[in-house]
Design a protein around this motif. Structure first.
Motif, PDB file in Angstrom:
ATOM      1  N   GLY A   1     -27.647  28.948  10.084  1.00 53.12           N
ATOM      2  CA  GLY A   1     -26.571  28.649   9.406  1.00 53.12           C
ATOM      3  C   GLY A   1     -25.983  30.098   9.108  1.00 53.12           C
ATOM      4  N   VAL A   2     -24.508  30.279   8.749  1.00 54.48           N
ATOM      5  CA  VAL A   2     -24.085  31.473   8.828  1.00 54.48           C
ATOM      6  C   VAL A   2     -22.619  31.395   7.543  1.00 54.48           C
ATOM      7  CG1 VAL A   2     -22.558  33.220   9.880  1.00 54.48           C
ATOM      8  CG2 VAL A   2     -24.012  32.160  11.170  1.00 54.48           C
ATOM      9  N   PHE A   3     -22.683  32.582   6.662  1.00 59.26           N
ATOM     10  CA  PHE A   3     -21.694  32.466   5.842  1.00 59.26           C
ATOM     11  C   PHE A   3     -20.955  33.660   6.161  1.00 59.26           C
ATOM     12  CE2 PHE A   3     -19.768  34.544   2.377  1.00 59.26           C
ATOM     13  CZ  PHE A   3     -18.905  33.712   1.731  1.00 59.26           C
ATOM     14  N   CYS A   4     -19.810  33.712   6.645  1.00 60.40           N
ATOM     15  CA  CYS A   4     -19.110  34.654   7.302  1.00 60.40           C
ATOM     16  C   CYS A   4     -17.495  34.577   7.498  1.00 60.40           C
ATOM     17  CB  CYS A   4     -19.651  35.282   8.703  1.00 60.40           C
ATOM     18  SG  CYS A   4     -18.677  36.542   9.436  1.00 60.40           S
ATOM     19  N   LEU A   5     -16.965  35.385   6.647  1.00 56.46           N
ATOM     20  CA  LEU A   5     -15.395  35.022   6.716  1.00 56.46           C
ATOM     21  C   LEU A   5     -15.033  35.883   7.920  1.00 56.46           C
ATOM     22  CD1 LEU A   5     -14.126  35.432   2.977  1.00 56.46           C
ATOM     23  CD2 LEU A   5     -14.419  33.324   4.346  1.00 56.46           C
ATOM     24  N   ARG A   6     -13.569  35.270   8.451  1.00 54.14           N
ATOM     25  CA  ARG A   6     -13.003  35.962   9.398  1.00 54.14           C
ATOM     26  C   ARG A   6     -12.843  37.392   9.299  1.00 54.14           C
ATOM     27  NH1 ARG A   6      -7.446  36.062  11.587  1.00 54.14           N
ATOM     28  NH2 ARG A   6      -7.396  36.455  13.458  1.00 54.14           N
ATOM     29  N   LYS A   7     -13.364  38.502  10.096  1.00 55.96           N
ATOM     30  CA  LYS A   7     -12.999  39.908   9.943  1.00 55.96           C
ATOM     31  C   LYS A   7     -13.716  40.597   8.860  1.00 55.96           C
ATOM     32  CE  LYS A   7      -8.324  39.463  12.082  1.00 55.96           C
ATOM     33  NZ  LYS A   7      -6.810  39.742  11.529  1.00 55.96           N
ATOM     34  N   ASN A   8     -14.852  39.800   8.368  1.00 57.84           N
ATOM     35  CA  ASN A   8     -15.638  40.370   7.435  1.00 57.84           C
ATOM     36  C   ASN A   8     -16.726  41.031   7.882  1.00 57.84           C
ATOM     37  OD1 ASN A   8     -17.408  40.829   5.560  1.00 57.84           O
ATOM     38  ND2 ASN A   8     -17.277  38.894   4.617  1.00 57.84           N
ATOM     39  N   PRO A   9     -16.925  42.327   7.905  1.00 56.16           N
ATOM     40  CA  PRO A   9     -18.226  43.087   8.579  1.00 56.16           C
ATOM     41  C   PRO A   9     -19.665  42.760   8.125  1.00 56.16           C
ATOM     42  CG  PRO A   9     -16.949  44.535   6.855  1.00 56.16           C
ATOM     43  CD  PRO A   9     -16.272  43.228   6.887  1.00 56.16           C
ATOM     44  N   TYR A  10     -19.630  41.892   6.974  1.00 57.98           N
ATOM     45  CA  TYR A  10     -20.910  41.393   6.871  1.00 57.98           C
ATOM     46  C   TYR A  10     -20.966  40.006   6.850  1.00 57.98           C
ATOM     47  CZ  TYR A  10     -20.942  46.423   5.267  1.00 57.98           C
ATOM     48  OH  TYR A  10     -20.855  47.402   5.149  1.00 57.98           O
ATOM     49  N   SER A  11     -22.184  39.524   7.005  1.00 55.42           N
ATOM     50  CA  SER A  11     -22.451  37.986   7.047  1.00 55.42           C
ATOM     51  C   SER A  11     -23.809  37.844   6.417  1.00 55.42           C
ATOM     52  CB  SER A  11     -22.247  37.382   8.162  1.00 55.42           C
ATOM     53  OG  SER A  11     -22.947  37.703   9.198  1.00 55.42           O
ATOM     54  N   VAL A  12     -24.069  36.564   5.639  1.00 63.12           N
ATOM     55  CA  VAL A  12     -25.360  35.956   5.194  1.00 63.12           C
ATOM     56  C   VAL A  12     -25.802  34.876   6.137  1.00 63.12           C
ATOM     57  CG1 VAL A  12     -26.484  35.229   3.293  1.00 63.12           C
ATOM     58  CG2 VAL A  12     -24.685  36.653   3.001  1.00 63.12           C
ATOM     59  N   ARG A  13     -26.720  35.353   6.823  1.00 64.35           N
ATOM     60  CA  ARG A  13     -27.322  34.282   7.890  1.00 64.35           C
ATOM     61  C   ARG A  13     -28.790  33.680   7.329  1.00 64.35           C
ATOM     62  NH1 ARG A  13     -25.845  36.986  13.674  1.00 64.35           N
ATOM     63  NH2 ARG A  13     -23.493  37.507  13.203  1.00 64.35           N
ATOM     64  N   TRP A  14     -28.693  32.438   7.769  1.00 63.54           N
ATOM     65  CA  TRP A  14     -30.116  31.471   7.600  1.00 63.54           C
ATOM     66  C   TRP A  14     -30.913  31.828   8.736  1.00 63.54           C
ATOM     67  CZ3 TRP A  14     -31.785  29.982   2.951  1.00 63.54           C
ATOM     68  CH2 TRP A  14     -30.872  29.608   2.134  1.00 63.54           C
ATOM     69  N   CYS A  15     -32.089  32.226   8.459  1.00 66.93           N
ATOM     70  CA  CYS A  15     -33.234  32.195   9.571  1.00 66.93           C
ATOM     71  C   CYS A  15     -34.343  31.055   8.873  1.00 66.93           C
ATOM     72  CB  CYS A  15     -33.880  33.368   9.930  1.00 66.93           C
ATOM     73  SG  CYS A  15     -33.000  34.630  10.604  1.00 66.93           S
TER      74      CYS A  15
END
Length: 434
Positions: free
Chosen positions: A4-18
């Motif tokens: 899964g991913v938490f990432c807004l458009r054009k955000n240089p960072y995201s929080v991803r599930w592994c």
């Protein structure tokens, strides 16, 4: 495997599930540009926060808060890792700036970051920018608390490497303490929203709970759901009302957690943080302690009927152990589906509160518990606290206060009315000689 991913458009960072082969799920703060995890934040999460027993969803939210530190640093041209490594930390003006920055929404931050990277900052600064909305003070304080905790841990790690050089250690430690102390003072100065009881969340009135239960009965003429899901949705609402459990606890229940052999069964709430059977993107979690709860006779009948007559006929239900599943396929139900059930009730049934949802029913359960204690009349305050904590799965006495606003208001108002009646009696006895 990325789940899964938490990432807004054009955000240089995201929080991803592994998700690992063991079933354990871990979030990571990722640089979108490189696709790689940020070293310091992810070391903090794995080596420190997870070691303290923080649940995966809590870690996910903490990384979302920490993202604001890196967005702020990008906008200000600051290298966070370099600052911490060299012991420069943050100046007073930078701390004040960061405090204000953490009160902003991502939707307001990202356009500014994009404009800066497009070299049009000068043009933007000449324009009169609209006033931005601010997040609630509680959210702002949470973000800053997470950031301070990260700076504390990461700088302590760097500090430990300077033990061979006492002079450098002393200078680094002094700068570190000054930065953390200043941040702590600003965090402490952020007022909690609505310190009084006005407008705070309370449980539903008993009559509203009765109306809700009546409307979601499968054969009620005003039932808002299509026929094939009515029985399941009625069961969901009934269990939330009767047991006072969280939606995550409900969706984490296995069929085998039910003991339905007698007239009144039981249900066991388990903590399964690394459940191999759960591949849902947003995994339901039991935040409270494991416990065994009794079921009413009616709830026992409904559960037995659901398992035998409904769930057993869904094609994918046999492939997973979860009690509450989707219709018609039988997959484990998501948290968002629970929210949609209550959204449909609010939209299609007039006269119900706009804030009606699973968590409000937990407040309502606590009000019902308090009213039952009042009816008994011989229950000590110590036993009331002890019983409530066990049934809710709480470890702290203070947590109960969050769910007792309506009961506290009722009890205090009744006490005030008794005082006022006593004053009326005494004033009447004095006569009109004055």
């Amino acid at each position: 495997m990325i789940a899964g991913v938490f990432c807004l458009r054009k955000n240089p960072y995201s929080v991803r599930w592994c998700r690992f082969s063991s079933g354990e799920r871990m979030p990571f703060l990722i640089s979108v540009t490189s696709g790689l995890p940020l070293e310091s934040p992810n070391y903090w999460i794995t080596a420190h926060r997870r070691a303290l027993g923080m649940q995966p969803n809590t870690l996910f939210n903490e990384l979302r808060s920490l993202m604001h530190l890196y967005l702020w640093a990008d906008l200000r041209g600051i290298d966070v890792s370099e600052r911490l490594r060299d012991g420069v930390f943050l100046s007073l003006s930078e701390i004040i700036d960061l405090v204000g920055f953490c009160g902003r929404y991502l939707a307001d931050i990202l356009p500014e970051l994009e404009q800066r990277r497009s070299n049009v900052v000068a043009l933007v600064n000449r324009r009169k920018r609209p006033k931005e909305d601010a997040v609630q003070s509680g959210e702002k304080r949470n973000r800053l608390t997470v950031i301070r905790g990260f700076l504390d841990f990461t700088s302590a790690d760097h500090l430990s490497e300077l033990q061979k050089w006492p002079a450098r250690w002393s200078v680094y430690d002094k700068m570190r303490r000054e930065c953390l102390d200043r941040m702590g003072k600003y965090i402490g100065a952020i007022r909690a929203p609505n310190r009084d009881d006005v407008g705070q969340k309370e449980g539903l009135d008993p009559e509203v709970v009765k109306r809700l239960l009546a409307i979601v009965e499968p054969d009620h003429p005003d039932n808002p759901f299509r026929p094939e899901v009515r029985f399941r949705n009625y069961l969901i609402v009934r269990l939330l009302i009767e047991l006072g459990i969280r939606r995550g606890e409900l969706l984490g229940l296995y069929v085998v957690d039910m003991a339905l052999s007698g007239a009144k069964g039981t249900v066991t709430i388990h903590r399964r943080p690394d459940d191999k059977h759960d591949d849902r993107r947003e995994k339901p979690a039991a935040k409270t302690a494991a416990r065994v709860l009794p079921l009413s006779g009616r709830a026992t009948e409904l559960l037995h009927e659901w398992v035998v007559e409904y769930r057993s006929k869904l094609p994918l239900a046999r492939r997973n152990p979860f009690l509450i599943v989707t219709i018609p396929d039988g997959k484990p139900m998501s948290l968002s589906n629970i929210n949609k059930i209550f959204q449909a009730i609010r939209k299609r049934v007039p006269g119900l509160p706009d804030e009606l949802g699973p968590h409000l029913l937990r407040h309502s359960w606590n009000d019902a518990f308090s009213e039952q204690i009042d009816r008994k009349g011989n229950i000590s305050p110590e036993n009331e606290i002890k019983w409530r904590k066990r049934l809710m799965g709480w470890r702290s006495d203070a947590t109960a206060q969050h769910y007792l606003r309506r009961t506290t208001r009722r009890r205090s108002n009744e006490f005030l009315a008794e005082i006022q009646e006593g004053l009326d009696i005494r004033m009447g006895d004095e006569g009109d000689d004055a």
